[in-house]
Design an enzyme around this catalytic site. Structure first.
Site, PDB file in Angstrom:
ATOM      1  CD  GLU A 112      20.203 -69.145  16.084  1.00 55.76           C
ATOM      2  OE1 GLU A 112      19.380 -69.890  15.529  1.00 55.76           O
ATOM      3  OE2 GLU A 112      19.882 -68.086  16.678  1.00 55.76           O
TER       4      GLU A 112
ATOM      5  CD1 TRP B  52      12.780 -71.183  15.040  1.00 57.29           C
ATOM      6  CD2 TRP B  52      12.700 -72.920  16.439  1.00 57.29           C
ATOM      7  NE1 TRP B  52      13.871 -71.094  15.875  1.00 57.29           N
ATOM      8  CE2 TRP B  52      13.846 -72.141  16.742  1.00 57.29           C
ATOM      9  CE3 TRP B  52      12.441 -74.067  17.194  1.00 57.29           C
ATOM     10  CZ2 TRP B  52      14.730 -72.480  17.762  1.00 57.29           C
ATOM     11  CZ3 TRP B  52      13.320 -74.401  18.210  1.00 57.29           C
ATOM     12  CH2 TRP B  52      14.446 -73.621  18.488  1.00 57.29           C
TER      13      TRP B  52
ATOM     14  CB  THR C  91      16.701 -59.820  12.960  1.00 58.67           C
ATOM     15  OG1 THR C  91      16.128 -60.784  12.079  1.00 58.67           O
ATOM     16  CG2 THR C  91      16.795 -58.480  12.245  1.00 58.67           C
ATOM     17  CB  ALA C  92      17.314 -58.131  17.650  1.00 56.88           C
TER      18      ALA C  92
ATOM     19  CB  ALA D  44       9.731 -58.211  17.055  1.00 56.48           C
TER      20      ALA D  44
ATOM     21  CG  ASN E 215      12.984 -61.356   5.947  1.00 55.54           C
ATOM     22  OD1 ASN E 215      13.611 -61.352   4.899  1.00 55.54           O
ATOM     23  ND2 ASN E 215      13.320 -60.560   6.958  1.00 55.54           N
TER      24      ASN E 215
ATOM     25  CG  HIS F  70       5.390 -58.935   9.944  1.00 60.16           C
ATOM     26  ND1 HIS F  70       4.800 -58.175   8.946  1.00 60.16           N
ATOM     27  CD2 HIS F  70       6.504 -59.476   9.385  1.00 60.16           C
ATOM     28  CE1 HIS F  70       5.530 -58.246   7.847  1.00 60.16           C
ATOM     29  NE2 HIS F  70       6.564 -59.030   8.094  1.00 60.16           N
TER      30      HIS F  70
END
Length: 627
Positions: free
Chosen positions: A71, A99, A50-51, A597, A129, A564
């Site tokens: 990646e 994973w 995502t980031a 995150a 997600n 999360h």
């Protein structure tokens, strides 16, 4: 594979480059590890999730710099398990997408380990997600600034980056929630960002009765949860492109439009194993990243920075493997200590989840499960999906609500629970950094301004197959601001081994009580008309679970993750909880940043993907300003 020629000396921000600007010898999405390792990159980003892909897309806007991304997963473009919203959860536990980690045995759960799904693909978790998309409350982010964190890491500092990320399509004027205005019309919604955001065009016929049950208990409606106040019931936005009916995610919407740039390369099927450093007094300087692909080890050089965007579980693992972490832990494994920082891998926080499943009275009411059990219905919906990009295949959970505890707890219950919590905190011997967090959380609970409980309705039950005789729905409840604090650490020098993940679920009885009362509330909601007319019986927990003790045992046996995880490479002062400074540079290094995150010092009352996108957009501006 495309090759480009070297450029001549150029001026950059008024400074003459001392060496020629070099292009990468490999570009686009590639599995050629050898060619990637031989390329010259200014920025090496670990993690194309995502980031990481947001940062890669933004940095590569400057044609004078070269960006390489490592990646571990593969690209899954055009894969229905990623693209089709109603297939949410279908990629779980499949090694092509996930994973599929698990926690260490949890003493508070009678020794049970908890499965942790984690996106393993180009796009990471944004491709796996449940697509629920929203911001936290203003107080969530303003609390960060109360922990000694500067650099505008607060609501005002992040709001422009929420807007920069998204391109919001206004929701339908008529929904089961009878809101005063269509969703997505608030003043702070982004309209021109790379990531399409939309609202459901299809709603289960049970969502209206569910909403009526909640409203009958005094729950307020919230037409604009993106304005800094998420409390109440709202029509949740989703990371779905209304133009295609497909999932929107960083791989598709940040990477693909820019994949042809000659200064951007994404290596797939490769796992970073160590950051290489030089140290000549002062801070350590990263010179490159070691990685493995198809059993072979490589090293790629980084001329300017190494950026870790591997997520809250992998980022601290890679830091420790590279010599940044608790000195005693690293020394015991024979890892030379580059930077001693015992806060690496600590402060792990995760939303805690309970799912309550209910059997419907009418097996013919369509649910997600019907798409897998009724071929005729599925064919009709598929035709609508492919032709008009609407219908049940575009469905995501949209009935979302957040609740201060005062909404459902008596004053006596709340005061008793808080007194017990403070006793347990005093006995826990927590750090000053976490103690400050706890005080902020307790203050917000007493003020009743920030929600502690989240409820979500899902038209179906994950993992259940409906039939001609049975069909189900799920009412989920979450501890949205838990007090539990865990950790992520290595216990081996093997970089391919999974880290030790201790989520410390139900570390405090307060978190358990929030989940117990949420599960009881969901049971009660199904007994309120008109929702009660749709519900035949509780399935899990069964009707036999009725007493407080029985619900507590159910929580212990069934609590799970909301996927999360945050906090394991936190913003904060060095030596007082922090792993990164306000510019996201890892303390003790000159050029390693963390952008994911893991930098979030405290959990927010929201699904975290929108915040991760905003963090990445803000980080890209910080990095560009330092060029």
């Amino acid at each position: 594979m495309r090759y480009s020629t070297l450029t001549v000396l150029a001026a950059l921000f008024g400074k003459v480059l001392s060496t020629p600007v070099r292009r990468t010898s490999v570009t686009g999405i590639t599995s050629d590890a050898a060619a990637f390792a031989q390329s010259s990159f200014d920025y090496v980003i670990v993690g194309g999730g995502t980031a990481g892909l947001v940062v890669a897309a933004r940095l590569s806007e400057n044609s004078a710099v070269n960006v390489g991304v490592i990646e571990a997963g593969e690209s899954r473009f055009g894969d229905p398990y990623v693209d089709t919203p109603a297939y949410l959860g279908e990629g779980f536990f499949n090694p092509l997408y996930d994973w599929a980690y698990e926690t260490v045995p949890q003493a508070t759960l009678n020794g049970r380990s908890v499965a942790l799904n984690l996106g393993k693909m180009v796009g990471g978790g944004s491709g796996l997600n449940f697509m629920i998309y929203g911001r936290g409350c203003q107080g969530d982010y303003d609390n960060w600034s109360q922990l000694g964190i500067d650099g505008d890491w607060d609501w005002a500092g992040l709001l422009p980056y929420f807007e920069k990320t998204e391109s919001v399509t206004i929701g339908p004027s008529v929904t089961p929630y009878n809101l005063t205005e269509p969703s997505g019309t608030g003043a702070g919604e982004g309209k021109s960002g790379p990531l399409p955001i939309s609202y459901n065009n299809f709603y289960s016929e049970i969502e209206g009765p569910y909403a009526q049950a909640l409203l009958s208990l005094g729950v307020p409606q919230n037409a604009d949860p993106d304005n800094g106040d998420t409390t109440g019931l709202f029509n949740s936005a989703a990371s779905v492109d209304a133009a295609t009916g497909n999932r929107s995610y960083s791989g598709r919407d940040y990477l693909l439009p820019n994949v042809g740039r000659s200064n951007l390369a994404v290596l797939t099927g490769a796992q970073a194993t160590k950051i290489q450093f030089t140290q000549n007094g002062g801070n350590a300087t990263a010179t490159g990243v070691q990685f493995t692909a198809s059993g072979t080890s490589y090293t790629v050089s980084a001329g300017k920075e190494v950026i870790l965007s591997a997520g809250s579980l992998h980022t601290p693992q890679l830091l420790e493997l590279s010599g940044i972490g608790d000195e005693a832990r690293l020394s015991a494994l024979g890892i030379p200590v580059i930077v001693a920082n015992s806060d690496v891998g600590e402060n792990l926080q995760d939303h805690q989840t309970i799912y309550s499943d209910f059997l419907l009275t009418d097996p013919d009411i369509p649910t997600i499960n019907t798409l897998f059990s009724n071929a005729s219905y599925a064919a009709t919906q598929e035709a609508q999906y492919l032709t008009n990009h609407t219908g049940f295949f575009t469905y995501t959970p949209s009935a979302v609500s957040f609740h201060p505890l005062q909404q459902f707890w008596t004053d006596d219950d709340l005061q008793t629970a808080l007194a017990q919590l403070q006793t347990e905190i005093a006995q826990a011997n927590v750090s000053t950094f976490i103690s400050k967090q706890y005080q902020l959380q307790i203050d917000s609970i007493k003020q009743g301004q920030l929600a502690q409980m989240e409820l979500v309705f899902l038209a179906g039950v994950l993992g259940e197959a409906s039939s001609d005789q049975e069909n189900f729905v799920n009412l989920a409840n979450f501890a949205s601001r838990p007090f539990s604090r865990g950790s992520v650490h290595i216990n081996t020098t093997d970089p391919l081994a999974s880290p030790l993940i201790d989520t410390a679920y139900l570390q405090f009885s307060f978190d358990k009580e929030v989940l117990v009362k949420g599960a009881q509330l969901n049971r009660n909601l199904t007994q309120i008309t008109p929702l009660s007319s749709f519900i035949s019986s509780p399935l899990n927990p069964s009707a036999d679970v009725s007493t407080e003790e029985e619900f507590e045992n159910f929580i212990i046996e069934n609590v799970s993750t909301e996927w999360h995880q945050v906090g394991t490479a936190s913003l904060g002062p060095f030596g007082a909880g922090g792993v990164v400074a306000s510019d996201l540079i890892v303390y003790g290094t000159s050029n390693v940043r963390v952008v994911d995150a893991s930098i979030m010092p405290m959990q927010i009352g929201a699904h975290i993907q929108a915040t991760v996108y905003a963090i990445a957009e803000k980080a890209a501006d910080i990095i560009k300003a330092a060029q």
